[in-house]
Design a protein around this motif. Structure first.
Motif, mmCIF file in Angstrom:
data_model
loop_
_atom_site.group_PDB
_atom_site.id
_atom_site.type_symbol
_atom_site.label_atom_id
_atom_site.label_comp_id
_atom_site.label_asym_id
_atom_site.label_seq_id
_atom_site.Cartn_x
_atom_site.Cartn_y
_atom_site.Cartn_z
ATOM 1 N N HIS A 169 0.855 -1.181 0.000
ATOM 2 C CA HIS A 169 0.000 0.000 0.000
ATOM 3 C C HIS A 169 0.893 1.234 0.000
ATOM 4 N N HIS A 170 0.717 2.125 -0.970
ATOM 5 C CA HIS A 170 1.559 3.317 -1.031
ATOM 6 C C HIS A 170 0.765 4.510 -1.553
ATOM 7 N N HIS A 171 1.372 5.676 -1.412
ATOM 8 C CA HIS A 171 0.802 6.940 -1.872
ATOM 9 C C HIS A 171 1.864 7.654 -2.696
ATOM 10 N N ASN A 172 1.444 8.365 -3.729
ATOM 11 C CA ASN A 172 2.372 9.087 -4.592
ATOM 12 C C ASN A 172 2.431 10.567 -4.226
ATOM 13 N N SER A 173 3.573 11.193 -4.481
ATOM 14 C CA SER A 173 3.703 12.641 -4.297
ATOM 15 C C SER A 173 2.564 13.336 -5.030
ATOM 16 N N GLY A 174 1.981 14.343 -4.392
ATOM 17 C CA GLY A 174 0.896 15.105 -5.001
ATOM 18 C C GLY A 174 -0.493 14.624 -4.615
ATOM 19 N N GLU A 175 -0.596 13.395 -4.091
ATOM 20 C CA GLU A 175 -1.894 12.883 -3.656
ATOM 21 C C GLU A 175 -2.239 13.459 -2.288
ATOM 22 N N ILE B 284 6.947 6.951 5.360
ATOM 23 C CA ILE B 284 8.334 6.768 4.932
ATOM 24 C C ILE B 284 8.366 6.760 3.408
ATOM 25 N N ASP B 285 9.312 7.503 2.833
ATOM 26 C CA ASP B 285 9.417 7.498 1.372
ATOM 27 C C ASP B 285 10.389 6.413 0.905
ATOM 28 N N GLU B 286 10.592 6.338 -0.398
ATOM 29 C CA GLU B 286 11.418 5.280 -0.989
ATOM 30 C C GLU B 286 12.870 5.313 -0.515
ATOM 31 N N ASP B 287 13.358 6.495 -0.111
ATOM 32 C CA ASP B 287 14.733 6.636 0.381
ATOM 33 C C ASP B 287 14.853 6.373 1.870
ATOM 34 N N GLY B 288 13.717 6.163 2.540
ATOM 35 C CA GLY B 288 13.738 5.923 3.973
ATOM 36 C C GLY B 288 13.538 7.172 4.810
ATOM 37 N N ASP B 289 13.228 8.307 4.153
ATOM 38 C CA ASP B 289 12.947 9.527 4.904
ATOM 39 C C ASP B 289 11.599 9.396 5.593
ATOM 40 N N PHE C 294 0.946 14.707 -0.139
ATOM 41 C CA PHE C 294 2.210 13.971 -0.062
ATOM 42 C C PHE C 294 3.269 14.742 -0.832
ATOM 43 N N PRO C 295 4.400 15.059 -0.180
ATOM 44 C CA PRO C 295 5.437 15.867 -0.822
ATOM 45 C C PRO C 295 6.353 15.048 -1.722
ATOM 46 N N ASN C 296 7.178 15.777 -2.456
ATOM 47 C CA ASN C 296 8.269 15.138 -3.195
ATOM 48 C C ASN C 296 9.304 14.660 -2.188
ATOM 49 N N CYS C 297 10.257 13.883 -2.656
ATOM 50 C CA CYS C 297 11.340 13.383 -1.818
ATOM 51 C C CYS C 297 12.068 14.560 -1.169
ATOM 52 N N PRO C 298 12.194 14.566 0.171
ATOM 53 C CA PRO C 298 12.883 15.672 0.839
ATOM 54 C C PRO C 298 14.342 15.830 0.416
ATOM 55 N N LYS C 299 15.017 14.732 0.057
ATOM 56 C CA LYS C 299 16.434 14.794 -0.335
ATOM 57 C C LYS C 299 16.605 15.244 -1.782
ATOM 58 N N GLY D 63 14.000 16.106 -4.060
ATOM 59 C CA GLY D 63 13.033 17.061 -4.601
ATOM 60 C C GLY D 63 12.224 16.509 -5.765
ATOM 61 N N THR D 64 12.311 15.202 -5.996
ATOM 62 C CA THR D 64 11.586 14.574 -7.106
ATOM 63 C C THR D 64 10.394 13.772 -6.576
ATOM 64 N N PRO D 65 9.408 13.487 -7.439
ATOM 65 C CA PRO D 65 8.255 12.690 -7.001
ATOM 66 C C PRO D 65 8.711 11.323 -6.454
ATOM 67 N N THR D 66 7.994 10.847 -5.441
ATOM 68 C CA THR D 66 8.332 9.592 -4.790
ATOM 69 C C THR D 66 7.062 8.899 -4.322
ATOM 70 N N GLN D 67 7.225 7.724 -3.744
ATOM 71 C CA GLN D 67 6.100 7.015 -3.156
ATOM 72 C C GLN D 67 6.296 6.971 -1.643
ATOM 73 N N TRP D 68 5.192 7.068 -0.919
ATOM 74 C CA TRP D 68 5.186 7.041 0.532
ATOM 75 C C TRP D 68 4.375 5.861 1.013
ATOM 76 N N ARG D 69 4.775 5.294 2.164
ATOM 77 C CA ARG D 69 4.006 4.214 2.802
ATOM 78 C C ARG D 69 3.917 4.512 4.283
ATOM 79 N N HIS D 70 2.948 3.916 4.940
ATOM 80 C CA HIS D 70 2.794 4.089 6.379
ATOM 81 C C HIS D 70 3.999 3.487 7.093
#
Length: 101
Positions: free
Chosen positions: A54-60, A69-74, A84-89, A91-98
């Motif tokens: 289950h995930h969420h995309n930047s902009g949703e 937590i994003d794909e980089d572990g932030d 949902f923001p872009n990757c904090p590191k 600045g590009t779109p990413t996916q987030w999960r609980h």
């Protein structure tokens, strides 16, 4: 509320439609506004978490406050109604999960 891995207890209202897994490992599709059911196997109160994948995309829109937590572990605390923001590191779109999944 349960520990970080299992976030939702029986009879709490579902804030976000999706697949959820109970402590017995049974996954069930639940809709926003439903109540989390008792364990389908044992028919006793239980805790539920979002099913794997289950995930969420930047902009949703964020439909449930919590730690994500994003794909980089932030890790980031996000409130319902935010986006949902872009990757904090990067600045590009990413996916987030609980967190905890």
């Amino acid at each position: 509320m349960g520990n970080q891995q299992y976030e939702h207890a029986t009879d709490e209202v579902v804030e976000e439609s999706g697949a959820y897994t109970c402590e017995a490992g049974i996954t069930k599709r639940l809709n926003k506004g439903d109540k989390f059911p008792s364990c389908p196997e044992l028919e006793v109160a239980t805790y539920w978490k979002h099913a794997e994948g289950h995930h969420h995309n930047s902009g949703e829109p964020v439909t449930e406050s919590g730690t994500y937590i994003d794909e980089d572990g932030d890790e980031m605390e996000l409130e319902e109604g935010a986006t949902f923001p872009n990757c904090p590191k990067a600045g590009t779109p990413t996916q987030w999960r609980h967190a905890g999944n």
